[in-house]
Write a protein that holds these residues in place. Structure first.
Motif, PDB file in Angstrom:
ATOM      1  N   GLY A 136     -11.812  -1.326   2.769  1.00  0.00           N
ATOM      2  CA  GLY A 136     -10.656  -0.918   3.554  1.00  0.00           C
ATOM      3  C   GLY A 136      -9.995  -2.140   4.161  1.00  0.00           C
ATOM      4  N   ALA A 137      -9.599  -2.029   5.428  1.00  0.00           N
ATOM      5  CA  ALA A 137      -8.816  -3.105   6.034  1.00  0.00           C
ATOM      6  C   ALA A 137      -9.560  -4.439   6.068  1.00  0.00           C
ATOM      7  CB  ALA A 137      -8.409  -2.693   7.441  1.00  0.00           C
ATOM      8  N   ASP A 187      -5.227   3.379   9.599  1.00  0.00           N
ATOM      9  CA  ASP A 187      -4.652   2.678   8.448  1.00  0.00           C
ATOM     10  C   ASP A 187      -3.238   2.240   8.839  1.00  0.00           C
ATOM     11  OD1 ASP A 187      -5.552   2.864   5.168  1.00  0.00           O
ATOM     12  OD2 ASP A 187      -3.512   2.198   5.631  1.00  0.00           O
ATOM     13  N   PHE A 188      -2.747   1.138   8.253  1.00  0.00           N
ATOM     14  CA  PHE A 188      -1.382   0.720   8.619  1.00  0.00           C
ATOM     15  C   PHE A 188      -0.335   1.258   7.645  1.00  0.00           C
ATOM     16  CE2 PHE A 188      -0.917  -3.779   6.484  1.00  0.00           C
ATOM     17  CZ  PHE A 188      -1.295  -3.247   5.266  1.00  0.00           C
ATOM     18  N   TRP A 241       0.832  -1.219   0.000  1.00  0.00           N
ATOM     19  CA  TRP A 241       0.000   0.000   0.000  1.00  0.00           C
ATOM     20  C   TRP A 241       0.859   1.259   0.000  1.00  0.00           C
ATOM     21  CZ3 TRP A 241      -4.527   0.174  -1.828  1.00  0.00           C
ATOM     22  CH2 TRP A 241      -5.336  -0.971  -1.780  1.00  0.00           C
ATOM     23  N   TYR A 263     -12.651   0.959 -11.054  1.00  0.00           N
ATOM     24  CA  TYR A 263     -12.212  -0.296 -10.429  1.00  0.00           C
ATOM     25  C   TYR A 263     -12.354  -1.499 -11.355  1.00  0.00           C
ATOM     26  CZ  TYR A 263     -11.653   2.140  -6.054  1.00  0.00           C
ATOM     27  OH  TYR A 263     -11.217   3.001  -5.083  1.00  0.00           O
ATOM     28  N   GLU A 267      -6.166  -5.630  12.805  1.00  0.00           N
ATOM     29  CA  GLU A 267      -6.276  -6.865  13.594  1.00  0.00           C
ATOM     30  C   GLU A 267      -5.971  -6.610  15.066  1.00  0.00           C
ATOM     31  OE1 GLU A 267      -4.351  -6.239  10.973  1.00  0.00           O
ATOM     32  OE2 GLU A 267      -3.971  -8.026   9.764  1.00  0.00           O
ATOM     33  N   TYR A 303      -2.651   4.631  -6.851  1.00  0.00           N
ATOM     34  CA  TYR A 303      -4.046   4.372  -6.460  1.00  0.00           C
ATOM     35  C   TYR A 303      -4.834   5.679  -6.459  1.00  0.00           C
ATOM     36  CZ  TYR A 303      -8.010   2.623  -3.742  1.00  0.00           C
ATOM     37  OH  TYR A 303      -9.276   2.279  -3.322  1.00  0.00           O
ATOM     38  N   GLU A 324     -12.980   4.641  11.045  1.00  0.00           N
ATOM     39  CA  GLU A 324     -12.861   4.133   9.671  1.00  0.00           C
ATOM     40  C   GLU A 324     -11.632   3.232   9.608  1.00  0.00           C
ATOM     41  OE1 GLU A 324     -12.531   6.873   6.334  1.00  0.00           O
ATOM     42  OE2 GLU A 324     -12.708   5.199   4.918  1.00  0.00           O
ATOM     43  N   ASP A 343     -14.746   0.616   3.833  1.00  0.00           N
ATOM     44  CA  ASP A 343     -15.246   0.567   2.459  1.00  0.00           C
ATOM     45  C   ASP A 343     -14.136  -0.003   1.580  1.00  0.00           C
ATOM     46  OD1 ASP A 343     -16.786   0.925   0.212  1.00  0.00           O
ATOM     47  OD2 ASP A 343     -16.396   3.078   0.050  1.00  0.00           O
ATOM     48  N   GLY A 389      -8.932   1.186   7.842  1.00  0.00           N
ATOM     49  CA  GLY A 389      -8.291   1.155   6.531  1.00  0.00           C
ATOM     50  C   GLY A 389      -8.802   2.341   5.740  1.00  0.00           C
ATOM     51  N   ALA A 446      -2.006   1.932  12.550  1.00  0.00           N
ATOM     52  CA  ALA A 446      -2.187   0.682  13.306  1.00  0.00           C
ATOM     53  C   ALA A 446      -2.752  -0.370  12.376  1.00  0.00           C
ATOM     54  CB  ALA A 446      -3.148   0.907  14.475  1.00  0.00           C
ATOM     55  N   ARG A 447      -2.688  -1.609  12.854  1.00  0.00           N
ATOM     56  CA  ARG A 447      -3.259  -2.725  12.102  1.00  0.00           C
ATOM     57  C   ARG A 447      -4.691  -2.969  12.576  1.00  0.00           C
ATOM     58  NH1 ARG A 447       1.155  -5.270   9.738  1.00  0.00           N
ATOM     59  NH2 ARG A 447      -0.314  -6.751   8.865  1.00  0.00           N
ATOM     60  N   THR A 500      -7.668  -8.281   5.578  1.00  0.00           N
ATOM     61  CA  THR A 500      -7.297  -8.905   6.856  1.00  0.00           C
ATOM     62  C   THR A 500      -8.186 -10.110   7.107  1.00  0.00           C
ATOM     63  OG1 THR A 500      -8.800  -7.425   8.027  1.00  0.00           O
ATOM     64  CG2 THR A 500      -6.493  -6.757   7.923  1.00  0.00           C
TER      65      THR A 500
HETATM   66  C1  LIG Z   1      -8.493  -0.183  -1.237  1.00  0.00           C
HETATM   67  S1  LIG Z   1      -7.923   0.913   0.050  1.00  0.00           S
HETATM   68  C2  LIG Z   1      -9.467   1.573   0.546  1.00  0.00           C
HETATM   69  C3  LIG Z   1      -9.366   2.781   1.411  1.00  0.00           C
HETATM   70  C4  LIG Z   1     -10.412   3.843   1.146  1.00  0.00           C
HETATM   71  N1  LIG Z   1     -11.767   3.342   1.292  1.00  0.00           N
HETATM   72  C5  LIG Z   1     -10.151   4.359  -0.237  1.00  0.00           C
HETATM   73  O1  LIG Z   1     -10.797   3.899  -1.167  1.00  0.00           O
HETATM   74  O2  LIG Z   1      -9.237   5.199  -0.374  1.00  0.00           O
HETATM   75  C6  LIG Z   1      -7.526  -0.228   1.394  1.00  0.00           C
HETATM   76  C7  LIG Z   1      -6.839   0.426   2.577  1.00  0.00           C
HETATM   77  O3  LIG Z   1      -6.750  -0.545   3.638  1.00  0.00           O
HETATM   78  C8  LIG Z   1      -5.485  -0.387   4.268  1.00  0.00           C
HETATM   79  N2  LIG Z   1      -5.147  -1.647   4.942  1.00  0.00           N
HETATM   80  C9  LIG Z   1      -4.891  -2.852   4.367  1.00  0.00           C
HETATM   81  N3  LIG Z   1      -4.596  -3.763   5.306  1.00  0.00           N
HETATM   82  C10 LIG Z   1      -4.663  -3.133   6.513  1.00  0.00           C
HETATM   83  C11 LIG Z   1      -4.463  -3.547   7.861  1.00  0.00           C
HETATM   84  N4  LIG Z   1      -4.096  -4.802   8.148  1.00  0.00           N
HETATM   85  N5  LIG Z   1      -4.643  -2.641   8.852  1.00  0.00           N
HETATM   86  C12 LIG Z   1      -4.968  -1.351   8.553  1.00  0.00           C
HETATM   87  N6  LIG Z   1      -5.167  -0.898   7.298  1.00  0.00           N
HETATM   88  C13 LIG Z   1      -5.018  -1.769   6.286  1.00  0.00           C
HETATM   89  C14 LIG Z   1      -4.534  -0.024   3.127  1.00  0.00           C
HETATM   90  O4  LIG Z   1      -3.372   0.614   3.590  1.00  0.00           O
HETATM   91  C15 LIG Z   1      -5.412   0.869   2.265  1.00  0.00           C
HETATM   92  O5  LIG Z   1      -5.269   2.239   2.588  1.00  0.00           O
END
Ligand SMILES: C[S@@+](CC[C@H](N)C(=O)[O-])C[C@H]1O[C@@H](n2cnc3c(N)ncnc32)[C@H](O)[C@@H]1O
Length: 262
Positions: free
Chosen positions: A116-117, A71-72, A2, A216, A99, A9, A48, A114, A50, A96-97, A121
């Motif tokens: 997102g994480a 977000d991580f 990421w 997408y 999980e 992105y 929110e 959305d 991720g 942070a993660r 995970t």
């Molecule tokens: C497809 S993007 C979607 C984010 C937002 N909805 C967007 O469209 O901009 C997925 C996001 O999830 C985060 N992500 C993935 N794995 C994660 C984790 N284990 N913990 C926290 N964030 C995570 C990524 O860094 C990324 O920013």
């Protein structure tokens, strides 16, 4: 991954992500004004998970919520900071993660993700964590690929097909050359939610719009998604009385065997 792909992105998806001021769901950006999955967010504590460049968090702050973006990826959070400055809003961003959410039990009224994480995970780890930080009666809403998309995806060529490309039973970790995503069979999702004290209020499976293009999917895959559900938007409520879920996976579910690719 990421951190490395953050700039590309944003270049590719920013215009689509900012439709409806950022408060829109999934790859087809269906407006929250229409779906009303979060309810009135004014005065609510919202996480929110991720958040990426935090389009949702910015929109919800404008609507009166007290938001935290998690977000991580530090690079994605730097994009979020830039967007916050540009839109003149402020809220905490946390590296942070998902999980291991660094907040106490029952800290939030709403958790959303959305694509997102939750997409990236293991649900056996993330769903109990979300349930832990939600207050009784709180909402968890997340947009995710549909099981049918995972079953029919030609992962090597990143396209949808009309064939079953992998087993349904044992759907869990889906790895390709670049990334890893997670998916469960429907019954397994519902059992996991129930064990975490989350009841299903709604499962929305939007059909792709006929005209509005998304960044997408290719036009061909968008046409596929006019016939079959490519994404699932789950709306869940944390029950009022069930016990807090334990953190370990053993207590919330048995990990199924990984589905074989055909
Ligand atoms: C497809 S993007 C979607 C984010 C937002 N909805 C967007 O469209 O901009 C997925 C996001 O999830 C985060 N992500 C993935 N794995 C994660 C984790 N284990 N913990 C926290 N964030 C995570 C990524 O860094 C990324 O920013």
């Amino acid at each position: 991954m990421w951190d490395r792909t953050a700039a590309a992105y944003e270049r590719r998806h920013a215009a689509v992500l900012r439709r409806d001021g950022g408060a829109a769901w999934g790859t087809f950006r269906i407006s929250e004004r229409r779906l009303r999955l979060l309810g009135n967010v004014r005065g609510k504590d919202v996480l929110e998970l991720g958040c990426g460049s935090a389009g949702w968090s910015i929109a919800l702050t404008h609507a009166g919520a007290r938001v935290v973006g998690l977000d991580f990826s530090p690079v994605r959070l730097a994009q979020a900071s830039a967007r916050m400055r540009a839109t003149r809003v402020r809220f905490p961003l946390v590296v942070a993660r998902a999980e291991a959410i660094p907040f106490p039990d029952a800290r939030f009224d709403i958790v959303l993700s959305d694509f997102g994480a939750t997409t990236f995970t293991d649900p056996y780890r993330t769903v109990p964590e979300v349930a832990r930080v939600l207050r009784a009666g709180g909402l968890f809403v997340f947009a995710h690929s549909s099981p049918l998309r995972s079953l029919t995806q030609d992962a090597r060529n990143d396209r949808q097909t009309r064939r079953l490309m992998r087993d349904y039973f044992g759907l869990h970790e889906l790895r390709d050359r670049y990334s890893v995503e997670f998916q469960l069979p429907y019954g397994e999702w519902i059992r996991l939610f129930a064990r975490c004290g989350l009841s299903v209020l709604s499962l929305i499976e939007p059909a792709a719009p006929r005209t509005r293009r998304t960044t997408y999917f290719t036009a061909r895959d968008q046409e596929w998604a006019r016939h079959w559900p490519v994404e699932s938007i789950w709306q869940l409520r944390r029950s009022q009385d069930s016990q807090r879920p334990h953190r370990s996976r053993q207590s919330v579910g048995r990990r199924p065997a990984t589905a074989r690719r055909r």
